[in-house]
Design a protein around this motif. Structure first.
Motif, PDB file in Angstrom:
ATOM      1  N   LEU A 170       0.832  -1.203   0.000  1.00 37.20           N
ATOM      2  CA  LEU A 170       0.000   0.000   0.000  1.00 37.20           C
ATOM      3  C   LEU A 170       0.870   1.258   0.000  1.00 37.20           C
ATOM      4  CD1 LEU A 170      -2.999   0.907   0.187  1.00 37.20           C
ATOM      5  CD2 LEU A 170      -2.712   0.979   2.677  1.00 37.20           C
ATOM      6  N   ARG A 171       0.628   2.124  -0.963  1.00 38.28           N
ATOM      7  CA  ARG A 171       1.356   3.396  -1.131  1.00 38.28           C
ATOM      8  C   ARG A 171       2.856   3.177  -1.388  1.00 38.28           C
ATOM      9  NH1 ARG A 171      -2.669   4.527   2.623  1.00 38.28           N
ATOM     10  NH2 ARG A 171      -1.388   3.877   4.381  1.00 38.28           N
ATOM     11  N   LYS A 172       3.210   2.073  -2.023  1.00 33.13           N
ATOM     12  CA  LYS A 172       4.606   1.779  -2.373  1.00 33.13           C
ATOM     13  C   LYS A 172       4.718   1.715  -3.898  1.00 33.13           C
ATOM     14  CE  LYS A 172       5.612   1.268   2.009  1.00 33.13           C
ATOM     15  NZ  LYS A 172       6.400   2.282   2.747  1.00 33.13           N
ATOM     16  N   THR A 173       4.865   2.858  -4.522  1.00 31.45           N
ATOM     17  CA  THR A 173       4.894   2.950  -5.974  1.00 31.45           C
ATOM     18  C   THR A 173       6.027   2.106  -6.565  1.00 31.45           C
ATOM     19  OG1 THR A 173       4.009   5.201  -5.850  1.00 31.45           O
ATOM     20  CG2 THR A 173       5.041   4.532  -7.940  1.00 31.45           C
ATOM     21  N   GLY A 174       5.678   1.282  -7.536  1.00 38.44           N
ATOM     22  CA  GLY A 174       6.672   0.463  -8.225  1.00 38.44           C
ATOM     23  C   GLY A 174       7.009  -0.846  -7.544  1.00 38.44           C
ATOM     24  N   ALA A 175       6.518  -1.074  -6.320  1.00 39.94           N
ATOM     25  CA  ALA A 175       6.881  -2.286  -5.573  1.00 39.94           C
ATOM     26  C   ALA A 175       6.341  -3.538  -6.246  1.00 39.94           C
ATOM     27  CB  ALA A 175       6.368  -2.188  -4.140  1.00 39.94           C
ATOM     28  N   LEU A 176       5.082  -3.512  -6.626  1.00 40.56           N
ATOM     29  CA  LEU A 176       4.489  -4.686  -7.264  1.00 40.56           C
ATOM     30  C   LEU A 176       5.247  -5.047  -8.537  1.00 40.56           C
ATOM     31  CD1 LEU A 176       2.234  -6.792  -7.608  1.00 40.56           C
ATOM     32  CD2 LEU A 176       0.930  -5.053  -8.846  1.00 40.56           C
ATOM     33  N   GLU A 177       5.577  -4.042  -9.329  1.00 45.46           N
ATOM     34  CA  GLU A 177       6.292  -4.280 -10.578  1.00 45.46           C
ATOM     35  C   GLU A 177       7.642  -4.964 -10.325  1.00 45.46           C
ATOM     36  OE1 GLU A 177       3.196  -1.265 -11.342  1.00 45.46           O
ATOM     37  OE2 GLU A 177       4.666  -1.605  -9.739  1.00 45.46           O
ATOM     38  N   THR A 178       8.305  -4.586  -9.247  1.00 42.88           N
ATOM     39  CA  THR A 178       9.596  -5.192  -8.905  1.00 42.88           C
ATOM     40  C   THR A 178       9.457  -6.684  -8.654  1.00 42.88           C
ATOM     41  OG1 THR A 178      10.458  -3.136  -7.963  1.00 42.88           O
ATOM     42  CG2 THR A 178      11.484  -5.181  -7.215  1.00 42.88           C
ATOM     43  N   VAL A 179       8.434  -7.076  -7.926  1.00 43.28           N
ATOM     44  CA  VAL A 179       8.231  -8.496  -7.632  1.00 43.28           C
ATOM     45  C   VAL A 179       7.829  -9.262  -8.888  1.00 43.28           C
ATOM     46  CG1 VAL A 179       6.925 -10.167  -6.262  1.00 43.28           C
ATOM     47  CG2 VAL A 179       7.608  -7.992  -5.237  1.00 43.28           C
ATOM     48  N   VAL A 180       6.923  -8.709  -9.668  1.00 46.57           N
ATOM     49  CA  VAL A 180       6.471  -9.399 -10.886  1.00 46.57           C
ATOM     50  C   VAL A 180       7.619  -9.573 -11.873  1.00 46.57           C
ATOM     51  CG1 VAL A 180       4.926  -9.259 -12.888  1.00 46.57           C
ATOM     52  CG2 VAL A 180       4.074  -8.669 -10.609  1.00 46.57           C
ATOM     53  N   GLU A 181       8.475  -8.568 -11.966  1.00 39.08           N
ATOM     54  CA  GLU A 181       9.622  -8.657 -12.879  1.00 39.08           C
ATOM     55  C   GLU A 181      10.587  -9.777 -12.493  1.00 39.08           C
ATOM     56  OE1 GLU A 181      11.397  -4.811 -12.937  1.00 39.08           O
ATOM     57  OE2 GLU A 181       9.713  -3.886 -14.001  1.00 39.08           O
ATOM     58  N   ALA A 182      10.583 -10.188 -11.222  1.00 37.39           N
ATOM     59  CA  ALA A 182      11.435 -11.288 -10.776  1.00 37.39           C
ATOM     60  C   ALA A 182      10.882 -12.650 -11.187  1.00 37.39           C
ATOM     61  CB  ALA A 182      11.620 -11.224  -9.260  1.00 37.39           C
ATOM     62  N   ARG A 183       9.686 -12.671 -11.736  1.00 31.40           N
ATOM     63  CA  ARG A 183       9.064 -13.840 -12.342  1.00 31.40           C
ATOM     64  C   ARG A 183       8.830 -15.020 -11.385  1.00 31.40           C
ATOM     65  NH1 ARG A 183       9.114 -13.978 -17.849  1.00 31.40           N
ATOM     66  NH2 ARG A 183       7.515 -15.565 -17.489  1.00 31.40           N
ATOM     67  N   PRO A 184       8.120 -14.804 -10.286  1.00 28.88           N
ATOM     68  CA  PRO A 184       7.686 -15.967  -9.512  1.00 28.88           C
ATOM     69  C   PRO A 184       6.681 -16.759 -10.347  1.00 28.88           C
ATOM     70  CG  PRO A 184       6.536 -14.011  -8.759  1.00 28.88           C
ATOM     71  CD  PRO A 184       7.585 -13.542  -9.733  1.00 28.88           C
ATOM     72  N   ASP A 185       6.506 -18.023 -10.016  1.00 28.16           N
ATOM     73  CA  ASP A 185       5.552 -18.846 -10.763  1.00 28.16           C
ATOM     74  C   ASP A 185       4.117 -18.574 -10.339  1.00 28.16           C
ATOM     75  OD1 ASP A 185       7.357 -20.823 -12.359  1.00 28.16           O
ATOM     76  OD2 ASP A 185       8.220 -20.740 -10.346  1.00 28.16           O
ATOM     77  N   VAL A 186       3.931 -18.250  -9.066  1.00 24.93           N
ATOM     78  CA  VAL A 186       2.602 -17.930  -8.531  1.00 24.93           C
ATOM     79  C   VAL A 186       2.706 -16.653  -7.719  1.00 24.93           C
ATOM     80  CG1 VAL A 186       0.649 -18.700  -7.120  1.00 24.93           C
ATOM     81  CG2 VAL A 186       2.023 -20.389  -8.367  1.00 24.93           C
ATOM     82  N   PHE A 187       1.785 -15.724  -7.961  1.00 23.38           N
ATOM     83  CA  PHE A 187       1.707 -14.499  -7.153  1.00 23.38           C
ATOM     84  C   PHE A 187       0.451 -14.594  -6.298  1.00 23.38           C
ATOM     85  CE2 PHE A 187       3.144 -10.096  -6.573  1.00 23.38           C
ATOM     86  CZ  PHE A 187       2.096  -9.606  -5.820  1.00 23.38           C
ATOM     87  N   ASN A 188       0.647 -14.677  -4.992  1.00 22.13           N
ATOM     88  CA  ASN A 188      -0.459 -14.807  -4.053  1.00 22.13           C
ATOM     89  C   ASN A 188      -0.534 -13.570  -3.174  1.00 22.13           C
ATOM     90  OD1 ASN A 188      -2.433 -15.657  -2.276  1.00 22.13           O
ATOM     91  ND2 ASN A 188      -1.280 -17.370  -1.432  1.00 22.13           N
ATOM     92  N   HIS A 189      -1.722 -13.053  -3.023  1.00 22.05           N
ATOM     93  CA  HIS A 189      -1.976 -11.979  -2.060  1.00 22.05           C
ATOM     94  C   HIS A 189      -3.353 -12.239  -1.470  1.00 22.05           C
ATOM     95  CE1 HIS A 189      -2.332  -8.175  -0.038  1.00 22.05           C
ATOM     96  NE2 HIS A 189      -3.418  -7.886  -0.731  1.00 22.05           N
ATOM     97  N   ASN A 190      -3.425 -12.417  -0.167  1.00 21.77           N
ATOM     98  CA  ASN A 190      -4.676 -12.800   0.480  1.00 21.77           C
ATOM     99  C   ASN A 190      -5.557 -11.599   0.809  1.00 21.77           C
ATOM    100  OD1 ASN A 190      -4.200 -15.549   0.444  1.00 21.77           O
ATOM    101  ND2 ASN A 190      -3.178 -15.546   2.435  1.00 21.77           N
ATOM    102  N   LEU A 191      -6.840 -11.736   0.493  1.00 19.28           N
ATOM    103  CA  LEU A 191      -7.816 -10.730   0.924  1.00 19.28           C
ATOM    104  C   LEU A 191      -8.139 -10.894   2.401  1.00 19.28           C
ATOM    105  CD1 LEU A 191     -10.395 -10.701  -2.028  1.00 19.28           C
ATOM    106  CD2 LEU A 191      -8.497  -9.124  -1.613  1.00 19.28           C
TER     107      LEU A 191
END
Length: 324
Positions: A170-191
């Motif tokens: 939350l409020r961390k610009t560019g953070a999600l992109e950094t993780v996705v660019e590292a290419r994990p096989d599964v991206f999980n985020h719990n509601l």
């Protein structure tokens, strides 16, 4: 009968000097309800469990299995399955359901990626789950550290598939992109729960931000598997759970987990209902009908439980859908 939950809820020696949940202490005491028979599990005794524990200790690692008091730790560790919790053992938030310590975290351990990669290699893991505490104190929420851990595992164990269970950044610009660019096989985020319960259960988070986070993963990498999970028994209504399913499908989430909330201590949010196995099966049927590729719904379901087997089924389900 001594259960695994009894064992895990005993304080460690290192925890005796300070309260584990100082921010949660203002909440009124709630007696912990007796669990129904379908939730009770035996304490771990397997030699392989001890071996896994030794690898974790020798590499100075933190596992969500221990920190969150997961009821499946005996089963998972006896099969050499472990979910590593990076970025320390202290969370900057104070969610009412969570058993992880809250407070101001210490500095990031720059040797942790190497330690995690070493443990993954020694345990011979085919699939590994990497999660973390919330690190609102860091400019990127710990995203670069996630990427470094993924890179270290890839270098040491190139055949291991990697699943990340991330905070909401939350409020961390560019953070999600950094993780996705590292290419994990599964991206999980719990509601974690339905939106009406966020103020009491997950006050530091925002429901629709989390939905958008998962949607954005698919925009960045349509081929990446996405996953999310919730707990039931927190006072949610059935129609709210069904709407949450629709919200996740609108974000093209592939995999949904639903498990029973278990109250870690009397300082935490009370269990308002124990959902029966039959009700879980009904949720599972509905979720599949709504289009999820994979659904795991049962009283003891947790995000990382059977993660390796579930990932294999997830890939097979996508291949079948695409006609491959």
């Amino acid at each position: 009968m001594v259960t695994i939950l009894d064992t895990l809820n005993r304080p460690r020696d290192a925890d005796k000097e300070r309260p584990r949940h100082p921010e949660k202490a203002h909440r009124p005491d709630n007696p912990v309800q007796r669990k129904p028979k379908w939730i009770r599990v035996k304490a771990p005794t397997s030699p392989v469990y001890r071996e896994t524990q030794q690898v974790v200790r020798e590499n100075n690692l933190v596992t969500v299995c221990e920190e969150a008091g997961c009821p499946n730790i005996g089963e998972c560790w006896s099969k050499k399955h472990a979910s590593f919790m990076i970025l320390g053992d202290t969370c900057t938030r104070a969610c009412a359901f969570c058993n992880v310590r809250t407070g101001m975290p210490g500095p990031v351990d720059q040797n942790e990626p190497t330690g995690v990669a070493e443990a993954v290699s020694r345990m011979g893991l085919e699939h590994v789950v990497i999660t973390s505490v919330d690190r609102d104190d860091l400019d990127d929420g710990g995203a670069k550290h996630f990427a470094n851990v993924i890179k270290a595992i890839r270098q040491r164990s190139p055949g291991t598939t990697i699943e990340v269970l991330t905070p909401d950044f939350l409020r961390k610009t560019g953070a999600l992109e950094t993780v996705v660019e590292a290419r994990p096989d599964v991206f999980n985020h719990n509601l974690e729960t339905v939106p009406s319960k966020y103020l009491k259960v997950r006050p530091g988070a925002r429901y629709f931000h989390s939905i958008r986070l998962l949607q954005r993963v698919k925009e960045l990498d349509p081929a990446m598997f996405t996953k999310s999970g919730i707990m039931v028994g927190l006072g949610e209504e059935r129609n709210e759970v069904l709407q949450l399913m629709d919200d996740l499908r609108s974000a093209e989430v592939d995999f949904l987990t639903i498990g029973q909330y278990l109250q870690p201590s009397k300082k935490h949010h009370p269990v308002l209902s124990f959902v029966t196995p039959e009700e879980f099966k009904a949720y599972e049927r509905i979720a599949y009908a709504k289009g999820f590729l994979k659904v795991s719904a049962s009283p003891l379901t947790r995000s990382s439980h059977h993660a390796g087997e579930d990932f294999a089924e997830l890939r097979a389900a996508r291949a079948a859908k695409l006609g491959h």
